[in-house]
Structures are given as structure tokens and as C-alpha cells.
Design a protein around this motif. Structure first.
Motif, PDB file in Angstrom:
ATOM      1  N   LEU A 158       0.817  -1.242  -0.034  1.00 17.70           N
ATOM      2  CA  LEU A 158      -0.052  -0.166  -0.149  1.00 17.70           C
ATOM      3  C   LEU A 158       0.753   1.370   0.021  1.00 17.70           C
ATOM      4  O   LEU A 158       1.886   1.354   0.672  1.00 17.70           O
ATOM      5  N   CYS A 159       0.565   2.191  -0.832  1.00 14.47           N
ATOM      6  CA  CYS A 159       1.098   3.442  -0.608  1.00 14.47           C
ATOM      7  C   CYS A 159       0.201   4.604   0.144  1.00 14.47           C
ATOM      8  O   CYS A 159       0.748   5.465   0.602  1.00 14.47           O
ATOM      9  N   SER A 160      -1.105   4.187   0.068  1.00 14.00           N
ATOM     10  CA  SER A 160      -2.090   4.987   0.906  1.00 14.00           C
ATOM     11  C   SER A 160      -3.153   4.284   1.702  1.00 14.00           C
ATOM     12  O   SER A 160      -3.514   3.327   1.449  1.00 14.00           O
ATOM     13  N   SER A 200       5.489   1.148   8.317  1.00 17.07           N
ATOM     14  CA  SER A 200       5.866   1.218   6.943  1.00 17.07           C
ATOM     15  C   SER A 200       4.791   2.048   6.344  1.00 17.07           C
ATOM     16  O   SER A 200       5.069   2.652   5.297  1.00 17.07           O
ATOM     17  N   LEU A 201       3.687   1.844   6.737  1.00 10.23           N
ATOM     18  CA  LEU A 201       2.366   2.369   6.121  1.00 10.23           C
ATOM     19  C   LEU A 201       1.932   3.668   6.786  1.00 10.23           C
ATOM     20  O   LEU A 201       1.301   4.291   6.334  1.00 10.23           O
ATOM     21  N   LYS A 202       2.651   4.107   7.981  1.00 15.50           N
ATOM     22  CA  LYS A 202       2.098   5.475   8.490  1.00 15.50           C
ATOM     23  C   LYS A 202       2.441   6.498   7.743  1.00 15.50           C
ATOM     24  O   LYS A 202       1.713   7.463   7.785  1.00 15.50           O
ATOM     25  N   ARG A 203       3.604   6.441   6.929  1.00 12.62           N
ATOM     26  CA  ARG A 203       3.628   7.657   6.281  1.00 12.62           C
ATOM     27  C   ARG A 203       2.791   8.118   4.768  1.00 12.62           C
ATOM     28  O   ARG A 203       2.566   9.053   4.455  1.00 12.62           O
ATOM     29  N   ALA A 259      -0.420   7.307  -5.606  1.00 11.84           N
ATOM     30  CA  ALA A 259      -1.280   7.109  -4.568  1.00 11.84           C
ATOM     31  C   ALA A 259      -1.789   5.737  -4.435  1.00 11.84           C
ATOM     32  O   ALA A 259      -2.252   5.279  -3.260  1.00 11.84           O
ATOM     33  N   LEU A 260      -1.747   4.882  -5.483  1.00 12.00           N
ATOM     34  CA  LEU A 260      -1.929   3.384  -5.464  1.00 12.00           C
ATOM     35  C   LEU A 260      -0.978   2.612  -5.398  1.00 12.00           C
ATOM     36  O   LEU A 260       0.290   2.920  -5.658  1.00 12.00           O
TER      37      LEU A 260
END
Length: 242
Positions: A40-42, A62-65, A123-124
Motif C-alpha cells: 500500500l502507498c495510501s 511502513s504504512l504510517k507515512r 497514491a495507489l
């Protein structure tokens, strides 16, 4: 994963790019690893500030940003919804259907902002969630699928898939359910709140047709979606059908 649906124009929606989810406040270590594996990027959180305060997302570092908070409505709207439940006591299903239509009219700019965000570079893949993954998330995913050309029947069916997780929705929505019960509602009376009634989605889509003409007119003229956003989303999320 909202991918796999065929459009009316000879395409299908790509898999692995947009996900719909409920609460992320109780993720186990294994759950976090599974999310990381999606690449995931978003992660877009549609909940109110109060919901976020009570039960923040438990995301891996890793996903918080890529996490962003885009509340569909503020707490005052939540209070208005409870007033509507009291008004439609005995017909909570009708209150929900009316609530969907009001969100389409009054929070169109939020839905437009969400689609514009998804079209931005990088974003994706994206995951969109609220508390149950049914109402706020269900609406934005329905708008996205319609914009991609997925037939209305499949959009309604995708929304209805939520019912496979009714027990989880009831558990994660316990705080809101207790609040509603204080107004004299029984457990049986509030059951429609945890069910994804396909009729509610059908009525919402009919409302868009009747008041805005079609999905593109709604998104471009009411929600503030740019033509470029629609082009980018269709290019990114559609592939020729096999």
C-alpha cells in the motif's frame, strides 16, 4: 479488493490497487504483515476526529507515512443522524437510505477530494476505511466503481458483500451502538445499522440519476472531480477484459 468487475465498455477493474476495509484499530502482528504485503502507498481514514481519538489505527510503521485523515463528516453530523433515527423510530432502514442521499448532496466535495487524491501520482495501491467499511467507505467505493463503468447491479452486489462480516461490524461499532441504545432502541431495532441493505445503495444511485443525470455529471459538477482525475483513474484501474 474491489478489482475484477467487468465494465460495460469491454474492460475490467484491475485487482490489487484499491481496497475497502472496516476498522484498523485492532490489528494483530499477523494482520499488519498482511497489510504490508499489499504494498500500500495510501491508507485513507474516513472516520470522525472523535472516532479516531477513541480507536486510532494500528498500522505498521511502513504504512504510517501514507496514512491520511479525510473525515466524511464531523461529529455534529453524527448527532444529526441519531436525531434522524429517533424521527424514524421503527424504520431505521429508511433513516439509513435518507442518510446516504444526504451525504451524496451535502458531502459531495469530500467524495470528490477522495477521488482526486486517488488519482495523484504514487497514491495507489490504496486502502480506504471507516469504522465498519459499510456506509462512508461503501459510498465512495460505489462512486469509484460507477465512474469506472461497472454496472449498477455489480456495484450494489459489491456493497452487499459487507454482510459476510456483520459480526465484526457489530463488534467494532459497539461504542456507537451503546450510544444509540440510550435513546430507547433495542438490539433488534438497531440491527439494520450493521446490515448492508442493497436497497439503500440502489436508492442512492437512483438519487444520483434523478438529481444529477449520471455519475460523471455528479462527480464533475457537484463533487469537484476534474476531468483529468477521471482519465487518470480509468487509465490506472482499468484493463482490457480477457
Amino acid at each position: 479488493d474491489i478489482g475484477g468487475y467487468r465494465t460495460g465498455y469491454g474492460h475490467r477493474v484491475r485487482s490489487g490497487l484499491v481496497y475497502r476495509a472496516g476498522s484498523l484499530a485492532e490489528l494483530s502482528a499477523a494482520d499488519q504483515q498482511a497489510l504490508e504485503a499489499l504494498g500500500l502507498c495510501s491508507v485513507i481514514d474516513l472516520r470522525t476526529p472523535k472516532e479516531l481519538e477513541i480507536r486510532p489505527d494500528l498500522l505498521p510503521e511502513s504504512l504510517k507515512r501514507g496514512w491520511v485523515h479525510v473525515p466524511v463528516y464531523v461529529e455534529n453530523n453524527s448527532s444529526e443522524f441519531i436525531k434522524r433515527l429517533v424521527l424514524y423510530r421503527g424504520r431505521i432502514d429508511r433513516a439509513l437510505a435518507n442518510g446516504y442521499r444526504e451525504l451524496i448532496d451535502r458531502r459531495a466535495h469530500v467524495f470528490g477530494d477522495l477521488l482526486n487524491r486517488l488519482a495523484k501520482p504514487g497514491a495507489l495501491p490504496a486502502l480506504i476505511h471507516c469504522t465498519a467499511g459499510k456506509d462512508r467507505t461503501g459510498i465512495i467505493i460505489a462512486l469509484l466503481l460507477m465512474a469506472l463503468g461497472v454496472p449498477e447491479a455489480d456495484v450494489v452486489a459489491d456493497y452487499s458483500l459487507t454482510n459476510h462480516h456483520a459480526s465484526e461490524i457489530r463488534r467494532t461499532s459497539d461504542h456507537d451502538m451503546r450510544r444509540i441504545k440510550r435513546f430507547g432502541f433495542s438490539e433488534a431495532a438497531i440491527q439494520p445499522l450493521v446490515i448492508a441493505d442493497p436497497e439503500n445503495m440502489r436508492l442512492m444511485l437512483a438519487h444520483i440519476r434523478q438529481n444529477y443525470g449520471d455519475i460523471d455529471s455528479y462527480l464533475l459538477n457537484k463533487a469537484g472531480v476534474s476531468p483529468e482525475t477521471l482519465r487518470v483513474l480509468r487509465e490506472a484501474l482499468l484493463t482490457p477484459a480477457d
